[in-house]
Design a protein around this motif. Structure first.
Motif, PDB file in Angstrom:
ATOM      1  N   GLU A 161       0.811  -1.226   0.000  1.00  0.00           N
ATOM      2  CA  GLU A 161       0.000   0.000   0.000  1.00  0.00           C
ATOM      3  C   GLU A 161       0.844   1.276   0.000  1.00  0.00           C
ATOM      4  N   ASP A 162       2.150   1.140   0.117  1.00  0.00           N
ATOM      5  CA  ASP A 162       3.042   2.295  -0.010  1.00  0.00           C
ATOM      6  C   ASP A 162       3.353   2.605  -1.475  1.00  0.00           C
ATOM      7  N   THR A 163       2.904   1.754  -2.375  1.00  0.00           N
ATOM      8  CA  THR A 163       3.144   1.968  -3.798  1.00  0.00           C
ATOM      9  C   THR A 163       2.485   3.263  -4.262  1.00  0.00           C
ATOM     10  N   ALA A 164       3.280   4.137  -4.865  1.00  0.00           N
ATOM     11  CA  ALA A 164       2.781   5.439  -5.311  1.00  0.00           C
ATOM     12  C   ALA A 164       3.923   6.185  -5.983  1.00  0.00           C
ATOM     13  N   VAL A 165       3.574   7.312  -6.591  1.00  0.00           N
ATOM     14  CA  VAL A 165       4.581   8.280  -6.999  1.00  0.00           C
ATOM     15  C   VAL A 165       4.804   9.202  -5.815  1.00  0.00           C
ATOM     16  N   TYR A 166       6.065   9.361  -5.439  1.00  0.00           N
ATOM     17  CA  TYR A 166       6.418  10.180  -4.294  1.00  0.00           C
ATOM     18  C   TYR A 166       6.959  11.522  -4.781  1.00  0.00           C
ATOM     19  N   TYR A 167       6.436  12.585  -4.188  1.00  0.00           N
ATOM     20  CA  TYR A 167       6.816  13.937  -4.556  1.00  0.00           C
ATOM     21  C   TYR A 167       7.409  14.659  -3.345  1.00  0.00           C
ATOM     22  N   CYS A 168       8.435  15.457  -3.581  1.00  0.00           N
ATOM     23  CA  CYS A 168       8.864  16.358  -2.530  1.00  0.00           C
ATOM     24  C   CYS A 168       8.390  17.765  -2.861  1.00  0.00           C
ATOM     25  N   ALA A 169       8.242  18.567  -1.830  1.00  0.00           N
ATOM     26  CA  ALA A 169       7.725  19.916  -1.978  1.00  0.00           C
ATOM     27  C   ALA A 169       8.416  20.826  -0.984  1.00  0.00           C
ATOM     28  N   ALA A 170       8.475  22.115  -1.324  1.00  0.00           N
ATOM     29  CA  ALA A 170       9.166  23.084  -0.478  1.00  0.00           C
ATOM     30  C   ALA A 170       8.314  24.316  -0.245  1.00  0.00           C
ATOM     31  N   ASP A 171       8.420  24.820   0.969  1.00  0.00           N
ATOM     32  CA  ASP A 171       7.770  26.071   1.343  1.00  0.00           C
ATOM     33  C   ASP A 171       8.778  26.895   2.127  1.00  0.00           C
ATOM     34  N   GLY A 172       8.782  28.197   1.910  1.00  0.00           N
ATOM     35  CA  GLY A 172       9.789  29.049   2.518  1.00  0.00           C
ATOM     36  C   GLY A 172       9.569  29.384   3.976  1.00  0.00           C
ATOM     37  N   SER A 173       8.459  28.909   4.556  1.00  0.00           N
ATOM     38  CA  SER A 173       8.214  29.185   5.961  1.00  0.00           C
ATOM     39  C   SER A 173       8.473  27.937   6.794  1.00  0.00           C
ATOM     40  N   PRO A 174       9.215  28.066   7.895  1.00  0.00           N
ATOM     41  CA  PRO A 174       9.435  26.900   8.757  1.00  0.00           C
ATOM     42  C   PRO A 174       8.328  26.723   9.788  1.00  0.00           C
ATOM     43  N   TYR A 175       7.375  27.660   9.845  1.00  0.00           N
ATOM     44  CA  TYR A 175       6.403  27.636  10.939  1.00  0.00           C
ATOM     45  C   TYR A 175       5.000  27.265  10.465  1.00  0.00           C
TER      46      TYR A 175
END
Length: 130
Positions: free
Chosen positions: A93-107
């Motif tokens: 069930e972990d089968t998938a396309v994995y994406y990373c993403a970024a946001d400039g706020s740490p909070y």
């Protein structure tokens, strides 16, 4: 502009491990929230893990979806501008396309929402066979 490039996906048997990498280039942030999401065929993109990091304070946070808690670990190497997702005890069930993403706020408290992130990678396929 920030570019994100994922790597490390592949085919693995159930119970195996993979480590995904997300390398950031271009305009990078000293403080940020980096997230991993995944999308299986016919399903919505879902939150997997996130890491928040402040370059000016001691603020550090990691977050995980309940479905991966205890099996996946998110980490970073700031010198390499790279975030990792170590995935152990993989399940079909972990089968998938994995994406990373970024946001400039740490909070950001909405780290689990796709709309929080301004920058996305192209994705890497993870297939877990039973």
């Amino acid at each position: 502009q920030v570019q994100l490039l994922e790597s490390g996906g592949g085919l693995v048997q159930a119970g195996g491990s993979l480590r995904l990498s997300c390398a950031a280039s271009g305009r990078t942030f000293s403080s940020y929230t980096m997230g991993w999401f995944r999308q299986a065929p016919g399903k919505e993109r879902e939150f997997v893990a996130a890491l928040s990091w402040s370059g000016t304070t001691d603020y550090r946070r990691t977050y995980y979806a309940d479905s991966v808690k205890g099996r996946f670990t998110i980490s970073r190497d700031n010198a390499k501008n790279t975030v990792y997702l170590q995935m152990n005890s993989l399940k079909p069930e972990d089968t998938a396309v994995y994406y990373c993403a970024a946001d400039g706020s740490p909070y950001s408290l909405t780290y689990y929402r796709t709309s929080t992130y301004d920058h996305w990678g192209q994705g890497t396929q993870v297939t877990v066979s039973s």
